[in-house]
Scaffold this active site. Structure first.
Site, mmCIF file in Angstrom:
data_model
loop_
_atom_site.group_PDB
_atom_site.id
_atom_site.type_symbol
_atom_site.label_atom_id
_atom_site.label_comp_id
_atom_site.label_asym_id
_atom_site.label_seq_id
_atom_site.Cartn_x
_atom_site.Cartn_y
_atom_site.Cartn_z
ATOM 1 N N GLY A 163 0.815 -1.208 0.000
ATOM 2 C CA GLY A 163 0.000 0.000 0.000
ATOM 3 C C GLY A 163 0.850 1.260 0.000
ATOM 4 O O GLY A 163 1.999 1.273 -0.459
ATOM 5 N N SER A 164 0.299 2.334 0.561
ATOM 6 C CA SER A 164 0.857 3.680 0.413
ATOM 7 C C SER A 164 2.261 3.923 0.961
ATOM 8 O O SER A 164 2.901 4.895 0.533
ATOM 9 C CB SER A 164 -0.103 4.710 1.009
ATOM 10 N N PRO A 165 2.795 3.148 1.935
ATOM 11 C CA PRO A 165 4.196 3.390 2.302
ATOM 12 C C PRO A 165 5.159 3.309 1.114
ATOM 13 O O PRO A 165 6.235 3.899 1.154
ATOM 14 C CB PRO A 165 4.484 2.294 3.331
#
Length: 742
Positions: free
Chosen positions: A319-321
């Site tokens: 995801g966004s990391p």
């Protein structure tokens, strides 16, 4: 004249006995010449009859943390044996060595072992005739010394006989649920020759089983038929060789912070899974590694069908990391313009449309706001600027798609999808491509460590305790430099705004004493069966990859929480921040990293005291504002802690090592770090119980001790000390009120 008569009977007797004589003589002559009977050597038969040997058990190697606190070690254990045969007791003596009173014996044993009184009684009464002794299965094994002493005392008090306690060793995990999937467990198994050996079954215990396994020694001697050593014989002793010690980079204190935070969130949110990794970004040392569900290695309670160390052996869509690495590539390529605008909400690539998390976006916003809000569409437009093929080169440079090479088995490598433009696009915001948590920590170290990426490792040293020789020594190792120091600094500054900005998704990670930077994540979870992703409230992998202090990060922490049971109005960042925040804050304080808002305290530089007279230099150190402590009997200083040139505050402890026996100081108020330094220099058997500052010690101040005498130092955190004081005051007040009221 009498006629001679031949006596046939006498002749036959002479023939028979004469023949027997010659047979026995021939047999005797054969034995004398060959030394054999029925093909067996008499010397060997005699040796088997009279030569005895006792096994000297080797210790399985210990697993210890970076400060040499035990994580796994061998400890004494006992098993209960009930002697049933009357032959064990002499008829001429009133003293009995077998069980006489079955009922009373069963009643006492049932208090201390996990069997009912009737079960114990049945085992003794139903034993086969002629049985010498019996055991009580797993319930009667692995008993600690305290339990055995209590049992023995009660048996003796009641005059009950025939119960023996056989000493052995068992694997001991003093911390319970503590990095369990990393450490694993070992248990006893019976070999073909009925010998019990400890075998590593999981984790480091299994991976390093060969190194941890020792070699038993033995004592050979000759004895008479009663077992007494013959006076003319000599003992031949073959010393046991203990297994190697595995010293980890794990820090017990930080690991305890992690376990405590995870326990609280597990209790409140009951997530399907959780994971925490803590590392030193400047070295790659893993300071903590834990996951949920977990188990107790002593009892295996909580162990599920999953035996995998998720940080190493499992892959996830992060995801966004992942956006922090897309950002880093853009900054390095000089394609980042924080004040440029894009239209958020949706982005079309061929026949595929990607959307922002809220479905509609936030209108036309800057790239900086896009990152702060974690816009997927912002990443798509940023990817246009970088070039998707160039971006994938950076992803590989950050170590994704290949194993990091940690000193643990079965490491997964993940898959970087690079077949189609849409795959490269989804990779820019962490979907589709898979990674391991270790890869995330390694990649982020480049941002935290001024562009230099450090390889994660968990084994510090492997030591032979028989010689104290270091067999393996693992040093920090660079694994690449995907970005420049200037880029790394710029990326850290941008990541800090996700925490401080009122538009940032990481506002809940704002700590009062330290500046944090990082990236939140809400990753979709692939369905177990069929294509696509899970749907529904809370069915996500929530995460945060963060570092602090942001201007010069000392710690890097990656937290994932899968499918927590969120309350109405709660977000994924609620459980994740409740894990991340206390770990980061407590760990930085423990490492003596000065808070940002703290006033600067004047420091004093420590002098070089080695080679000088301890008594003289102690006076000098005291005048300089330090608290000198002499280890040994005085004379010339051979070592010191802190090292010369170290800057420390006034009233700090300075340890001066000399030769001779050590008189114990009053440890009250000492920090754990100081106690460990004293232990290192004195080489005393100091055992620490608890965290925080010393509140008590098992051996009084001024006692001269040897390295064979264990010394227990009790520590308590300031919070624990305050609570204990408050409880004591409340108790005293209640007693006073009771007296007055009475």
């Amino acid at each position: 004249m009498k006629k001679f008569r031949f006596q046939w009977g006498a002749f036959l007797m002479l023939l028979v006995f004469g023949g027997l004589f010659f047979i026995l003589f021939g047999r005797f002559l054969f034995i004398q010449m060959t030394g054999q009977v029925d093909g067996k050597e008499l010397a060997k038969i005699a040796a088997n009859q009279y030569e005895k040997h006792n096994v000297l058990q080797a210790d399985r190697g210990s697993i210890i943390d970076r400060n040499e606190d035990p994580i796994a070690s061998d400890t004494l254990s006992y098993k209960v044996v009930a002697v049933l045969s009357e032959a064990a007791s002499s008829k001429n003596s009133s003293r009995k060595y077998h069980v006489v009173d079955y009922e009373e014996t069963a009643k006492v044993l049932a208090k201390y072992i996990a069997l009912e009184e009737q079960e114990i009684l049945a085992k003794m009464k139903n034993a086969k005739e002629g049985t010498w002794q019996i055991e009580f299965g797993s319930a009667g094994k692995d008993l600690n010394r305290e339990t055995v002493l209590k049992m023995d005392k009660e048996l003796s008090k009641k005059g009950l006989t025939g119960v023996l306690f056989v000493e052995g060793k068992k694997r001991f995990y003093p911390n319970g649920r503590f990095a369990s999937y990393l450490v694993g467990y070992a248990q006893k198994e019976e070999t073909d020759d009925k010998k019990a050996v400890t075998v590593g079954k999981m984790g480091l215990e299994k991976t390093y089983d060969k190194q941890l396994t020792g070699k038993d020694g033995k004592v050979n001697y000759q004895s008479d038929s009663w077992g007494y050593i013959l006076p003319s014989t000599k003992k031949k002793v073959e010393q046991p060789v203990d297994g190697h010690t595995i010293k980890l980079t794990i820090d017990k204190t930080i690991e305890n912070f992690v376990e405590e935070a995870m326990d609280q969130v597990e209790k409140e949110y009951a997530p399907k899974k959780m994971l925490v990794l803590v590392s030193n970004p400047k070295t790659g040392e893993i300071l903590s590694m834990s996951q949920r569900p977990t188990f107790n290695p002593m009892t295996r309670e909580g162990l599920t069908e999953n035996w995998l160390n998720d940080a190493v052996e499992q892959t996830i869509e992060p995801g966004s990391p992942m956006k922090m690495f897309t950002l880093a590539a853009a900054v390095e390529e000089n394609k980042w313009d924080p004040n440029a605008y894009f239209k958020s909400g949706s982005y079309k690539i061929y026949d595929k449309i990607i959307r922002d998390v809220n479905g509609t976006g936030w209108g036309t916003i800057t790239f900086l706001e896009g990152l702060q809000r974690s816009s997927n569409v912002g990443m798509a437009y940023l990817l246009e600027r970088i070039g998707d093929k160039k971006f994938i080169e950076y992803i590989h440079d950050f170590g994704f798609g290949k194993r990091v090479g940690i000193d643990l088995p079965n490491e997964a490598k993940g898959i970087v999808l690079d077949n189609y433009p849409a795959e490269r696009l989804t990779t820019s915001y962490g979907q589709g491509s898979t990674v391991t948590p270790l890869q995330m920590i390694q990649a982020a170290s480049a941002i935290a460590n001024n562009g230099v990426m450090m390889r994660p490792y968990v084994i510090d040293e492997i030591i032979d305790p028989n010689t104290n020789k270091v067999i393996e020594n693992h040093e920090p190792e660079q694994s690449g430099s995907p970005i420049s120091a200037e880029t790394a600094k710029k990326v850290r500054e941008i990541l800090a705004t996700t925490v401080t900005s009122d538009k940032g998704t990481a506002q809940k990670y704002n700590l009062p004493n330290y500046a944090v930077g990082g990236k939140t994540g809400t990753a979709e979870i692939p369905r177990k069966q069929g294509p696509g992703y899970m749907a529904g409230f809370g069915n996500y992998l929530y995460s945060f990859l963060g570092m602090a202090p942001i201007d010069d990060p000392q710690l890097l922490i990656y937290v994932t929480v899968q499918q927590p049971k969120l309350k109405v109005g709660e977000y994924g960042s609620d459980p994740v921040s409740k894990v991340f925040n206390p770990i980061m804050e407590n760990s930085l304080k423990y490492l003596n990293i000065a808070p940002e808002n703290e006033e600067e305290i004047p420091v004093i530089k420590v002098g070089d005291y080695v080679g000088k007279n301890a008594e003289t230099i102690a006076g000098t150190a005291q005048q300089d504002g330090f608290k000198p402590v002499i280890i040994g009997e005085g004379g010339q200083v051979t070592e010191q802690i802190p090292a010369p040139g170290t800057k420390i505050t006034e009233n700090s402890i300075v340890l001066l090592k000399t030769s001779g026996k050590t008189s114990l100081p009053d440890f009250k108020g000492w920090s754990k770090k100081n106690v460990l330094a004293f232990k290192h220099l004195s080489q005393l058997d100091i055992r620490i119980n608890g965290e925080g500052y010393a509140v008590g010690q098992s051996v009084t101040k001024g006692t001269k001790v040897s390295d064979q005498e264990p010394i227990v130092i009790e520590l308590r955190t300031p919070e624990e000390q305050y609570n204990e004081k408050k409880t004591k005051e409340q108790k005293e007040q209640a007693e006073e009120e009771e007296i007055i009221g009475g």
